[in-house]
Design a protein around this motif. Sequence first.
Motif, PDB file in Angstrom:
ATOM      1  N   LEU A  29       0.867  -1.173   0.000  1.00  0.00           N
ATOM      2  CA  LEU A  29       0.000   0.000   0.000  1.00  0.00           C
ATOM      3  C   LEU A  29       0.905   1.225   0.000  1.00  0.00           C
ATOM      4  CD1 LEU A  29      -2.706  -0.995   2.645  1.00  0.00           C
ATOM      5  CD2 LEU A  29      -2.917  -1.023   0.161  1.00  0.00           C
ATOM      6  N   VAL A  30       0.627   2.148  -0.901  1.00  0.00           N
ATOM      7  CA  VAL A  30       1.460   3.343  -1.040  1.00  0.00           C
ATOM      8  C   VAL A  30       0.547   4.556  -1.138  1.00  0.00           C
ATOM      9  CG1 VAL A  30       3.212   4.514  -2.441  1.00  0.00           C
ATOM     10  CG2 VAL A  30       3.199   2.008  -2.295  1.00  0.00           C
ATOM     11  N   TYR A  31       0.876   5.592  -0.384  1.00  0.00           N
ATOM     12  CA  TYR A  31       0.175   6.866  -0.519  1.00  0.00           C
ATOM     13  C   TYR A  31       1.075   7.771  -1.347  1.00  0.00           C
ATOM     14  CZ  TYR A  31      -2.105  11.254   0.339  1.00  0.00           C
ATOM     15  OH  TYR A  31      -2.758  12.449   0.158  1.00  0.00           O
ATOM     16  N   GLU A  32       0.522   8.272  -2.456  1.00  0.00           N
ATOM     17  CA  GLU A  32       1.279   9.135  -3.363  1.00  0.00           C
ATOM     18  C   GLU A  32       0.577  10.472  -3.539  1.00  0.00           C
ATOM     19  OE1 GLU A  32       2.517   7.530  -7.166  1.00  0.00           O
ATOM     20  OE2 GLU A  32       2.171   5.506  -6.398  1.00  0.00           O
ATOM     21  N   GLU A  33       1.363  11.489  -3.778  1.00  0.00           N
ATOM     22  CA  GLU A  33       0.858  12.799  -4.193  1.00  0.00           C
ATOM     23  C   GLU A  33       1.732  13.258  -5.351  1.00  0.00           C
ATOM     24  OE1 GLU A  33       0.628  15.711  -1.076  1.00  0.00           O
ATOM     25  OE2 GLU A  33      -1.039  14.674  -0.097  1.00  0.00           O
ATOM     26  N   ASN A  34       1.089  13.659  -6.432  1.00  0.00           N
ATOM     27  CA  ASN A  34       1.803  14.127  -7.626  1.00  0.00           C
ATOM     28  C   ASN A  34       2.853  13.123  -8.099  1.00  0.00           C
ATOM     29  OD1 ASN A  34       0.337  16.605  -7.563  1.00  0.00           O
ATOM     30  ND2 ASN A  34       1.753  17.352  -6.010  1.00  0.00           N
ATOM     31  N   GLY A  35       2.509  11.839  -8.017  1.00  0.00           N
ATOM     32  CA  GLY A  35       3.396  10.786  -8.482  1.00  0.00           C
ATOM     33  C   GLY A  35       4.554  10.468  -7.560  1.00  0.00           C
ATOM     34  N   LYS A  36       4.586  11.061  -6.376  1.00  0.00           N
ATOM     35  CA  LYS A  36       5.676  10.837  -5.423  1.00  0.00           C
ATOM     36  C   LYS A  36       5.156  10.036  -4.236  1.00  0.00           C
ATOM     37  CE  LYS A  36       9.059  13.274  -2.606  1.00  0.00           C
ATOM     38  NZ  LYS A  36       9.582  14.581  -2.188  1.00  0.00           N
ATOM     39  N   ALA A  37       5.822   8.924  -3.932  1.00  0.00           N
ATOM     40  CA  ALA A  37       5.450   8.095  -2.780  1.00  0.00           C
ATOM     41  C   ALA A  37       5.820   8.835  -1.500  1.00  0.00           C
ATOM     42  CB  ALA A  37       6.153   6.755  -2.842  1.00  0.00           C
ATOM     43  N   LEU A  38       4.819   9.054  -0.653  1.00  0.00           N
ATOM     44  CA  LEU A  38       5.058   9.740   0.614  1.00  0.00           C
ATOM     45  C   LEU A  38       5.048   8.779   1.798  1.00  0.00           C
ATOM     46  CD1 LEU A  38       2.845  12.941   0.198  1.00  0.00           C
ATOM     47  CD2 LEU A  38       5.268  12.623  -0.352  1.00  0.00           C
TER      48      LEU A  38
END
Length: 90
Positions: A29-38
């Motif tokens: 599970l990955v949370y991303e914003e603007n294509g960047k994994a946060l």
Amino acid sequence: MDLWRKNFQDSEEFIRFYFERKYSDENSLVYEENGKALSALLMLPYPMTWSGTLLTTSYISGACTLQEARNHGLMSMLLQEAFLEMHKRN
């Protein structure tokens, strides 16, 4: 892998081993914003015996959040999603 490198001090050898042998998209599970994994975590399958019965379960591994994205509830959200997903998988 970049998120892992920024959060853990593991050797490149271990990181390659982990992502070649343990990592899978369906258990991540990955949370991303603007294509960047946060923030990310893995739900690693783990067979366990309880009262003589073999159970298929999972454990959380590699849970991490970029320093600048911490304290915004991202990991809490991912953990809740992981527990729901593991429940669906029995």
